[in-house]
Design a protein around this motif. Structure first.
Motif, short mmCIF file in Angstrom:
data_model
loop_
_atom_site.label_atom_id
_atom_site.label_comp_id
_atom_site.label_asym_id
_atom_site.label_seq_id
_atom_site.Cartn_x
_atom_site.Cartn_y
_atom_site.Cartn_z
N ASP A 110 14.16 -12.68 23.72
CA ASP A 110 15.48 -12.05 23.62
C ASP A 110 15.78 -11.41 22.27
OD1 ASP A 110 15.60 -14.36 22.19
OD2 ASP A 110 17.46 -15.12 23.09
N GLU A 111 14.84 -11.41 21.33
CA GLU A 111 15.12 -10.82 20.03
C GLU A 111 14.50 -9.43 19.90
OE1 GLU A 111 13.06 -12.58 16.52
OE2 GLU A 111 12.11 -13.94 17.97
N PRO A 112 15.24 -8.46 19.34
CA PRO A 112 14.64 -7.15 19.09
C PRO A 112 13.55 -7.29 18.02
CG PRO A 112 16.82 -7.28 18.11
CD PRO A 112 16.65 -8.53 18.91
N LEU A 113 12.46 -6.57 18.20
CA LEU A 113 11.31 -6.72 17.31
C LEU A 113 11.12 -5.46 16.49
CD1 LEU A 113 8.83 -8.44 19.79
CD2 LEU A 113 10.47 -9.50 18.22
N GLU A 114 11.14 -5.61 15.18
CA GLU A 114 10.91 -4.50 14.26
C GLU A 114 9.41 -4.45 13.93
OE1 GLU A 114 13.40 -5.27 10.93
OE2 GLU A 114 15.27 -5.12 12.10
N VAL A 115 8.76 -3.39 14.39
CA VAL A 115 7.31 -3.29 14.30
C VAL A 115 6.92 -2.19 13.33
CG1 VAL A 115 5.17 -2.97 15.60
CG2 VAL A 115 7.15 -4.06 16.70
N THR A 116 6.04 -2.50 12.39
CA THR A 116 5.50 -1.51 11.45
C THR A 116 3.98 -1.60 11.47
OG1 THR A 116 7.43 -1.65 10.00
CG2 THR A 116 5.40 -0.76 9.05
N VAL A 117 3.34 -0.45 11.53
CA VAL A 117 1.87 -0.39 11.52
C VAL A 117 1.43 0.41 10.31
CG1 VAL A 117 -0.18 0.40 12.74
CG2 VAL A 117 1.71 -0.62 14.02
N SER A 118 0.46 -0.13 9.59
CA SER A 118 -0.08 0.53 8.40
C SER A 118 -1.58 0.33 8.37
CB SER A 118 0.57 -0.03 7.13
OG SER A 118 0.34 -1.43 7.04
N ALA A 119 -2.24 1.03 7.46
CA ALA A 119 -3.69 0.90 7.30
C ALA A 119 -3.98 0.59 5.83
CB ALA A 119 -4.41 2.17 7.72
N ARG A 120 -4.99 -0.25 5.59
CA ARG A 120 -5.30 -0.63 4.21
C ARG A 120 -6.76 -1.04 4.08
NH1 ARG A 120 -1.86 -6.27 4.63
NH2 ARG A 120 -3.55 -7.61 5.44
N ASP A 121 -7.19 -1.14 2.84
CA ASP A 121 -8.48 -1.73 2.47
C ASP A 121 -9.67 -0.99 3.09
OD1 ASP A 121 -10.18 -3.39 1.15
OD2 ASP A 121 -9.91 -5.12 2.48
N THR A 125 -18.49 1.86 7.16
CA THR A 125 -17.23 1.68 6.44
C THR A 125 -16.23 0.96 7.34
OG1 THR A 125 -17.64 3.80 5.33
CG2 THR A 125 -15.46 2.85 5.08
N GLN A 126 -15.44 0.06 6.75
CA GLN A 126 -14.44 -0.67 7.48
C GLN A 126 -13.04 -0.32 6.98
OE1 GLN A 126 -15.40 -4.87 7.07
NE2 GLN A 126 -16.52 -4.88 9.00
N VAL A 127 -12.06 -0.54 7.85
CA VAL A 127 -10.66 -0.38 7.48
C VAL A 127 -9.84 -1.37 8.30
CG1 VAL A 127 -10.13 1.40 9.21
CG2 VAL A 127 -8.82 1.32 7.05
N ASP A 128 -8.73 -1.83 7.75
CA ASP A 128 -7.82 -2.73 8.46
C ASP A 128 -6.59 -1.98 8.93
OD1 ASP A 128 -9.47 -4.92 7.99
OD2 ASP A 128 -8.42 -5.48 6.14
N VAL A 129 -6.25 -2.14 10.20
CA VAL A 129 -4.99 -1.63 10.75
C VAL A 129 -4.09 -2.84 10.93
CG1 VAL A 129 -3.88 -0.50 12.70
CG2 VAL A 129 -6.07 0.35 11.84
N VAL A 146 -3.99 -8.24 11.96
CA VAL A 146 -4.91 -7.41 11.18
C VAL A 146 -6.14 -7.13 12.03
CG1 VAL A 146 -6.24 -7.16 9.05
CG2 VAL A 146 -4.08 -8.44 9.04
N SER A 147 -6.29 -5.88 12.46
CA SER A 147 -7.46 -5.46 13.23
C SER A 147 -8.43 -4.74 12.31
CB SER A 147 -7.05 -4.54 14.39
OG SER A 147 -6.32 -5.25 15.36
N THR A 148 -9.65 -5.24 12.22
CA THR A 148 -10.67 -4.61 11.38
C THR A 148 -11.56 -3.73 12.24
OG1 THR A 148 -10.65 -6.49 9.86
CG2 THR A 148 -12.58 -5.05 9.80
N TYR A 149 -11.68 -2.46 11.81
CA TYR A 149 -12.48 -1.48 12.54
C TYR A 149 -13.66 -1.04 11.67
CZ TYR A 149 -8.70 -1.11 15.92
OH TYR A 149 -7.77 -1.39 16.88
#
Length: 257
Positions: free
Chosen positions: A92-103, A111-115, A126-129
């Motif tokens: 029942d709570e509104p969810l504030e979602v932010t997506v960024s990329a780093r490292d 090469t790897q990056v984290d989303v 943290v999803s590592t690609y």
């Protein structure tokens, strides 16, 4: 979305300049129930630990198909995922979602990056690609097959069913013919479905403040038969999914300081 992903095939960059993207979501009970059914969770007020990843998927795709993301999406491999929450999120709570990329960082195979998906200050995924450009070894690690706790028969349509609730309709998950175009003998299960299925099997046994870290190993070809194993120790839980080799290896630990 698939067209935008395909157009990133021409992208080549050595830098990361993706700007974070944000949105606020209300949870749909109908969508949550469909997700729970596909992954094996019971329907409760508290959201399954993996559900916010699905909720943030449109923002993840917006960021990864945007101009500042360095890699083409075709061929990008999801090799690991870590989810940490300080408390369960609720229906029942509104969810504030932010997506960024780093490292952005080198790896023996490329090469790897984290989303990173952050939700309401209490949940982070943290999803590592990996973008493969070399033939080096990913790790010298030798894994031992654990004793199985349960046998799972993974149906041929699980990729289509999970794709429908997650929005992740990557062709490698949907049909043998489309998967063969990308070098797979038949369709493969989503890594995040496999992680969710593991956590559904551990439902009710993990602390509310928890960190769950998994590494995705061999693709899980579908239909398939795999063994799930889980073992509790002084630090928490270790779990794995194996077929002829390891598909997923993970751990769940309390995130309380």
């Amino acid at each position: 979305m698939l067209l935008k992903a395909a157009l990133t095939s021409f992208r080549r960059s050595d830098s990361l300049a993706a700007e974070p993207v944000s949105a606020t979501y209300d949870v749909s009970l109908k969508h949550l129930a469909a997700y729970d059914e596909v992954c094996g969770f019971g329907l409760r007020d508290a959201l399954p630990l993996t559900y916010p990843h699905v909720l943030g998927f449109p923002l993840q795709m917006e960021l990864m198909t945007g101009a500042g993301f360095p890699f083409p999406l075709p061929g990008l491999v999801h090799v690991a995922n870590r989810i940490t929450q300080s408390r369960p999120l609720t229906l029942d709570e509104p969810l504030e979602v932010t997506v960024s990329a780093r490292d952005l960082r080198p790896h023996p195979q490329g090469t790897q990056v984290d989303v990173v998906t952050s939700v309401s200050g209490v949940w982070e995924g943290v999803s590592t690609y990996l973008r493969r450009t070399g033939s080096g070894s990913s790790s010298g690690e030798e894994l031992q097959r654990p004793a199985g706790s349960a046998v799972w028969r993974v149906p041929a349509d699980i990729g289509r069913r999970y794709g429908a609730v997650s929005g992740d309709r990557n062709p490698i998950h949907l049909h043998p013919l489309s998967a063969k175009l990308f070098g797979f003998p038949r369709a493969i299960a989503h890594g995040m479905w496999t992680k969710a299925r593991c956590l559904a099997a551990l439902e009710g046994r993990l602390p509310e403040a928890v960190s769950v870290d998994v590494r995705f190993k061999k693709p899980l070809l579908i239909p398939g038969r795999v063994e799930f194993s889980a073992r509790e120790d002084a630090n928490g839980w270790g779990f794995a999914v194996w077929g002829k080799g390891p598909h997923l290896v993970g751990s769940a630990r309390s995130s309380t300081p």
